[in-house]
Write a protein that holds these residues in place. Structure first.
Motif: not given
Length: 79
Positions: A40-43, A56-57, A61-62
């Motif tokens: 899945a994507r992650v915010i 940032p590391e 995805d956002a």
């Protein structure tokens, strides 16, 4: 849940949506890692300066520190 991605994959299955169509919002580095492991994507929500420096590391995805930005990124369902 942490660090097992199975609950995220199971939730997508029960909702009858593809895992790649899912997005998890998390406030910890482990959330980003587990979510990516599931497909899945992650915010990531940077609710404090310490975690914000790590995100940032994470490969998120956002990244945001504004909760309203997260809510505004998702469409609302019509009744």
């Amino acid at each position: 849940m942490k660090p097992n991605p199975f609950p995220i994959m199971r939730a997508a299955e029960q909702a009858r949506v593809g895992i790649s169509d899912c997005t998890l919002v998390g406030d910890l580095l482990i959330h980003a890692h587990v979510t990516h492991a599931s497909g899945a994507r992650v915010i990531t929500y940077a609710d404090n300066p310490h975690t914000a420096a790590l995100f940032p590391e994470s490969g998120a995805d956002a990244i945001t520190d504004v909760m309203g930005a997260i809510a505004g990124a998702f469409p609302t369902a019509s009744p």
